[in-house]
Design a protein around this motif. Structure first.
Motif, mmCIF file in Angstrom:
data_model
loop_
_atom_site.group_PDB
_atom_site.id
_atom_site.type_symbol
_atom_site.label_atom_id
_atom_site.label_comp_id
_atom_site.label_asym_id
_atom_site.label_seq_id
_atom_site.Cartn_x
_atom_site.Cartn_y
_atom_site.Cartn_z
ATOM 1 N N LEU A 335 1.014 6.014 -3.304
ATOM 2 C CA LEU A 335 1.352 4.890 -2.420
ATOM 3 C C LEU A 335 0.531 3.650 -2.773
ATOM 4 C CD1 LEU A 335 1.394 6.939 0.907
ATOM 5 C CD2 LEU A 335 3.321 6.421 -0.612
ATOM 6 N N PHE A 336 1.099 2.512 -2.482
ATOM 7 C CA PHE A 336 0.413 1.238 -2.732
ATOM 8 C C PHE A 336 0.607 0.377 -1.488
ATOM 9 C CE2 PHE A 336 -0.241 -3.033 -4.126
ATOM 10 C CZ PHE A 336 -1.040 -2.995 -5.261
ATOM 11 N N PHE A 337 -0.489 0.123 -0.759
ATOM 12 C CA PHE A 337 -0.390 -0.634 0.503
ATOM 13 C C PHE A 337 -1.182 -1.928 0.388
ATOM 14 C CE2 PHE A 337 -0.035 3.349 3.495
ATOM 15 C CZ PHE A 337 1.173 3.668 2.918
ATOM 16 N N THR A 338 -0.532 -3.052 0.607
ATOM 17 C CA THR A 338 -1.285 -4.296 0.754
ATOM 18 C C THR A 338 -1.862 -4.349 2.171
ATOM 19 O OG1 THR A 338 0.600 -5.557 1.564
ATOM 20 C CG2 THR A 338 0.220 -5.550 -0.827
ATOM 21 N N ALA A 339 -2.974 -5.034 2.315
ATOM 22 C CA ALA A 339 -3.582 -5.228 3.635
ATOM 23 C C ALA A 339 -4.057 -6.665 3.690
ATOM 24 C CB ALA A 339 -4.751 -4.276 3.829
ATOM 25 N N GLY A 340 -3.573 -7.391 4.677
ATOM 26 C CA GLY A 340 -4.034 -8.764 4.741
ATOM 27 C C GLY A 340 -3.518 -9.515 5.954
ATOM 28 N N LEU A 426 4.808 12.221 5.794
ATOM 29 C CA LEU A 426 4.182 13.000 4.724
ATOM 30 C C LEU A 426 4.503 14.469 4.959
ATOM 31 C CD1 LEU A 426 0.600 11.408 4.614
ATOM 32 C CD2 LEU A 426 2.419 11.118 2.907
ATOM 33 N N LYS A 427 4.870 15.134 3.901
ATOM 34 C CA LYS A 427 5.130 16.561 4.004
ATOM 35 C C LYS A 427 3.780 17.263 4.152
ATOM 36 C CE LYS A 427 7.848 19.906 1.398
ATOM 37 N NZ LYS A 427 6.756 20.859 1.361
ATOM 38 N N TYR A 428 3.747 18.274 5.020
ATOM 39 C CA TYR A 428 2.521 19.049 5.213
ATOM 40 C C TYR A 428 2.022 19.551 3.858
ATOM 41 C CZ TYR A 428 -0.677 22.627 6.801
ATOM 42 O OH TYR A 428 -1.800 23.394 6.997
ATOM 43 N N GLY A 429 0.752 19.330 3.585
ATOM 44 C CA GLY A 429 0.154 19.843 2.353
ATOM 45 C C GLY A 429 0.290 18.928 1.152
ATOM 46 N N SER A 430 0.991 17.794 1.307
ATOM 47 C CA SER A 430 1.170 16.945 0.124
ATOM 48 C C SER A 430 -0.139 16.261 -0.243
ATOM 49 C CB SER A 430 2.299 15.929 0.347
ATOM 50 O OG SER A 430 2.080 15.198 1.520
ATOM 51 N N LYS A 431 -0.266 15.972 -1.531
ATOM 52 C CA LYS A 431 -1.467 15.315 -2.045
ATOM 53 C C LYS A 431 -1.165 13.834 -2.162
ATOM 54 C CE LYS A 431 -2.395 19.467 -4.655
ATOM 55 N NZ LYS A 431 -2.142 20.009 -6.010
ATOM 56 N N VAL A 432 -2.009 13.041 -1.519
ATOM 57 C CA VAL A 432 -1.682 11.632 -1.318
ATOM 58 C C VAL A 432 -2.725 10.761 -2.010
ATOM 59 C CG1 VAL A 432 -1.265 9.858 0.452
ATOM 60 C CG2 VAL A 432 -0.782 12.271 0.950
ATOM 61 N N GLN A 433 -2.256 9.769 -2.744
ATOM 62 C CA GLN A 433 -3.147 8.712 -3.230
ATOM 63 C C GLN A 433 -2.661 7.395 -2.653
ATOM 64 O OE1 GLN A 433 -4.555 8.263 -7.404
ATOM 65 N NE2 GLN A 433 -3.377 6.347 -7.410
ATOM 66 N N ILE A 434 -3.578 6.588 -2.160
ATOM 67 C CA ILE A 434 -3.205 5.247 -1.689
ATOM 68 C C ILE A 434 -4.076 4.218 -2.398
ATOM 69 C CG2 ILE A 434 -2.826 3.732 0.294
ATOM 70 C CD1 ILE A 434 -3.028 6.176 2.106
ATOM 71 N N VAL A 435 -3.422 3.284 -3.066
ATOM 72 C CA VAL A 435 -4.124 2.096 -3.545
ATOM 73 C C VAL A 435 -4.056 1.094 -2.399
ATOM 74 C CG1 VAL A 435 -4.148 0.205 -5.204
ATOM 75 C CG2 VAL A 435 -3.462 2.511 -5.941
ATOM 76 N N LEU A 436 -5.213 0.754 -1.847
ATOM 77 C CA LEU A 436 -5.266 -0.284 -0.813
ATOM 78 C C LEU A 436 -5.574 -1.589 -1.518
ATOM 79 C CD1 LEU A 436 -7.437 1.767 1.669
ATOM 80 C CD2 LEU A 436 -5.056 1.107 2.047
ATOM 81 N N GLN A 437 -4.716 -2.575 -1.322
ATOM 82 C CA GLN A 437 -4.865 -3.836 -2.045
ATOM 83 C C GLN A 437 -5.037 -4.968 -1.044
ATOM 84 O OE1 GLN A 437 -4.613 -4.843 -5.662
ATOM 85 N NE2 GLN A 437 -5.521 -6.557 -4.532
ATOM 86 N N GLY A 438 -6.195 -5.610 -1.064
ATOM 87 C CA GLY A 438 -6.405 -6.776 -0.210
ATOM 88 C C GLY A 438 -5.595 -7.951 -0.737
ATOM 89 N N THR A 439 -5.213 -8.844 0.153
ATOM 90 C CA THR A 439 -4.441 -10.021 -0.276
ATOM 91 C C THR A 439 -5.190 -11.302 0.076
ATOM 92 O OG1 THR A 439 -3.241 -10.372 1.781
ATOM 93 C CG2 THR A 439 -2.294 -8.777 0.222
ATOM 94 N N ASN A 440 -4.731 -12.346 -0.554
ATOM 95 C CA ASN A 440 -5.312 -13.672 -0.327
ATOM 96 C C ASN A 440 -4.405 -14.510 0.558
ATOM 97 O OD1 ASN A 440 -7.153 -15.724 -0.661
ATOM 98 N ND2 ASN A 440 -6.137 -16.536 -2.473
ATOM 99 N N ILE A 441 -3.638 -13.841 1.428
ATOM 100 C CA ILE A 441 -2.726 -14.584 2.300
ATOM 101 C C ILE A 441 -3.509 -15.101 3.499
ATOM 102 C CG2 ILE A 441 -0.623 -14.419 3.675
ATOM 103 C CD1 ILE A 441 0.213 -12.088 1.866
ATOM 104 N N GLN A 442 -3.358 -16.363 3.822
ATOM 105 C CA GLN A 442 -4.073 -17.011 4.937
ATOM 106 C C GLN A 442 -5.577 -17.041 4.662
ATOM 107 O OE1 GLN A 442 -3.041 -18.890 7.219
ATOM 108 N NE2 GLN A 442 -5.026 -19.180 8.186
ATOM 109 N N THR A 443 -6.300 -15.954 4.978
ATOM 110 C CA THR A 443 -7.724 -15.889 4.666
ATOM 111 C C THR A 443 -7.986 -14.536 4.032
ATOM 112 O OG1 THR A 443 -8.141 -17.119 6.683
ATOM 113 C CG2 THR A 443 -10.040 -16.108 5.626
ATOM 114 N N ALA A 444 -8.569 -14.519 2.850
ATOM 115 C CA ALA A 444 -8.955 -13.239 2.257
ATOM 116 C C ALA A 444 -10.207 -12.752 2.968
ATOM 117 C CB ALA A 444 -9.222 -13.400 0.772
ATOM 118 N N GLU A 445 -10.331 -11.450 3.107
ATOM 119 C CA GLU A 445 -11.448 -10.899 3.867
ATOM 120 C C GLU A 445 -11.594 -9.421 3.530
ATOM 121 O OE1 GLU A 445 -10.961 -11.639 8.055
ATOM 122 O OE2 GLU A 445 -12.962 -10.886 8.481
ATOM 123 N N ASN A 446 -12.805 -8.876 3.652
ATOM 124 C CA ASN A 446 -12.960 -7.413 3.608
ATOM 125 C C ASN A 446 -12.179 -6.811 4.763
ATOM 126 O OD1 ASN A 446 -15.350 -7.946 1.895
ATOM 127 N ND2 ASN A 446 -15.809 -5.797 2.338
#
Ligand code: C2O
Length: 546
Positions: A335-340, A426-446
């Protein structure tokens, strides 16, 4: 293993800080609320009675809640709120976690004053992986407004602008003697010459990442988020809200009084923040008493500048598991999730008073361009369990709708997320990877990103846009740390992995509370694993209904 029982009476309490008295919600009249002390393997039974005028729910932050998702606590995710006059008993077990967690209200901004520590000592008959410390102290960092915190967030949600920043940070509920009217109540942490203390640092602030230091003393980090880590030594910690860090300190300095201090790591450029410093005092029991009427202050630590991202990131990337771990491989869900953050234009005929963000807009926030909206008439777990239609949709996207330069100059057309109650199954037992990607929309921040119901391995973090061609080689597949909250760096990325082996409904969100209100959240549903050992329990009889 034993069962530990507590009653939490939620009540309005007059609390005075900075010479101002506010009527705020507390547990049992205490701020912070009671410290829960258990051993790994114990069960907890906590009856929450709501005698206040506002709703409440309690979340046991970081407790895995294996098969007990009904006790997790976030409002409208795993339960409806406990209404004034009602009660609910949370029942859950600590399995396999040792160190420090905490608990807090999980509706609106009630957690500003409804929070406390959860100390988990080693399983009975076992010991710490380090010499037993002589003393064990909790240092819980909080945030205080000269106002009712619920009024502060309600005003911000009404106007669409940013909420007022706090008036003080606190240590164990007290601002400390650098603030007005706070000297007498400054918290003292005692230590004996030569002894080693375990200090459990918790960031319970609402909206602020904090640097933390103790003058003249090295901090040896031994745990975080109730997992042990490979010990490392540092002068300064950085904790995002939600995170805990256990440190050992040795009293190897001349007997005296030393400041314990915390202040903001403010990664959002140009945004207003509370730039004050909270203190407590590390006091050697053999220290000579300060002469009467003397104004001799304890030694003050050097804290990094508020915008010192290099120090913050050097710290967060120092964590390792103590030993080799079994990192999930053969990923089923990549998975690839932006956060911002973002902004929404105001509807043409909306009054200006409700569009107080820059240029007649309202602040918003999103993951993968979806701004999360809480349901209001059901919890998602109840709706899922009883197959109630219309409460949520299962179309949360596993990738952003369009790829773009997330940390560059983001085009305006990408600033407006859609609102929805979208979950990802998510299927029970599945192995999950998530790339969390910060964005520069409005104000970039941790963004301190917290996942309920799981601990995850943090494989790597970095700045700029995540690039699978080059960044995959940076993954630590040997001894990555196990956490429940990851500090997604400003204009950067973090990669996490976990196995979806806990059935239930689990929210993942930014732990800066103002960002939750703006929608920086999403929800996973992990199916019941029928036929597996771990199956979600039936809902408790007293589960609040909407
Ligand atoms: Cu510490 Cu969703 O919370």
């Amino acid at each position: 293993a034993k069962t530990v029982y507590h009653d939490f009476v939620i009540q309005e309490t007059k609390v005075t800080r900075l010479c101002k008295t506010e009527n705020v919600m507390t547990v049992n009249g205490q701020l912070p609320g009671p410290t829960l002390e258990v051993n790994n393997g114990d069960s907890l039974v906590i009856t929450v009675v709501n005698r206040a005028k506002e709703n409440v729910t309690i979340h046991w932050h970081g407790v895995r809640q294996i098969t007990t998702a009904w006790a997790d606590g976030p409002e409208f995710i795993t339960q409806c709120p406990i209404r004034p006059g009602a009660s609910y008993t949370y029942r859950f077990k600590i399995s396999g976690q040792e160190g420090t967690l905490w608990w807090h209200a999980h509706n609106s901004w009630v957690r500003a004053t409804v929070y406390g520590a959860l100390v988990i000592r080693p399983k009975e008959g076992t010991s710490y992986p380090f010499a037993k410390p002589k003393r064990d102290s909790v240092v819980i960092l909080g945030e205080w407004w000269n106002a009712n915190p619920l009024a502060v967030i309600r005003e911000a949600m009404r106007t669409g602008g940013a909420p007022n920043v706090s008036d003080a940070y606190t240590i164990n509920g007290q601002p400390g003697d650098l603030y007005n009217c706070s000297t007498k109540e400054t918290v003292i942490v005692p230590i004996d010459s030569g002894e080693t203390n375990l200090i459990r640092v918790i960031n319970a602030a609402l909206n602020q990442q904090l640097f933390f230091s103790i003058a003249n003393h090295k901090l040896t980090v031994v745990g975080a988020d109730a997992s042990y880590v490979k010990p490392f030594t540092t002068n300064v910690l950085m904790l995002g809200p939600g995170q805990t860090t256990d440190v050992l300190i040795k009293a190897d300095q001349p007997p005296a009084r030393y400041y314990i201090a915390a202040r903001a790591y403010a990664s959002a450029q140009g945004a207003p923040f509370d730039n004050t410093t909270t203190t407590a005092i590390l006091e050697y029991k053999t220290a000579p008493c300060p002469a009467k009427g003397s104004s001799s202050k304890p030694v003050m630590p050097t804290l990094p500048a508020f915008n010192d991202t290099a120090t913050a990131t050097a710290f967060t990337s120092s964590f390792r598991s103590p030993n080799k771990v079994l990192v999930p491989t053969d990923i089923d869900e990549n998975l690839f999730f932006t956060a911002g953050l973002g902004i929404n234009p105001c509807p043409p005929n909306a009054p200006s008073s409700t569009c107080q963000a820059p240029n007649r807009t309202r602040f918003t926030a999103s993951m993968n361009n979806v701004s999360f909206a809480l349901p209001s008439n059901f919890s998602i777990l109840q709706a899922h369990h009883h197959s109630v239609p219309g409460v949520f949709t299962t179309d949360f996207p596993g990738k952003p709708p369009v790829a773009f330069d997330y940390t560059g100059n983001v085009p305006r057309s990408l600033w407006t997320p859609i609102r929805g109650t979208k979950v990802y199954k998510l299927k029970y037992g599945s192995k999950v990877q998530i790339v969390l990607q910060g964005t520069n929309i409005q104000t970039a921040e941790n963004h301190p990103i917290h996942l309920h119901g799981y601990d995850f391995y943090i494989l790597a973090e970095g700045f700029g846009n995540f690039n699978p061609a080059t960044d995959t080689s940076k993954f630590n597949l040997v001894d990555p740390p196990l956490r429940n909250t990851a500090s997604l760096p400003v204009k950067g990325w973090t990669v996490i992995r976990f196995v979806a082996d806990n059935p239930g409904v689990w929210i993942m969100h930014c732990h800066l509370d103002v960002h939750i209100g703006w929608g920086l959240a999403m929800v996973f549903i992990v199916d019941n694993g029928i036929g597996e050992l771990e199956t979600l329990q039936q809902p408790p009889a007293d589960l609040p209904v909407c």
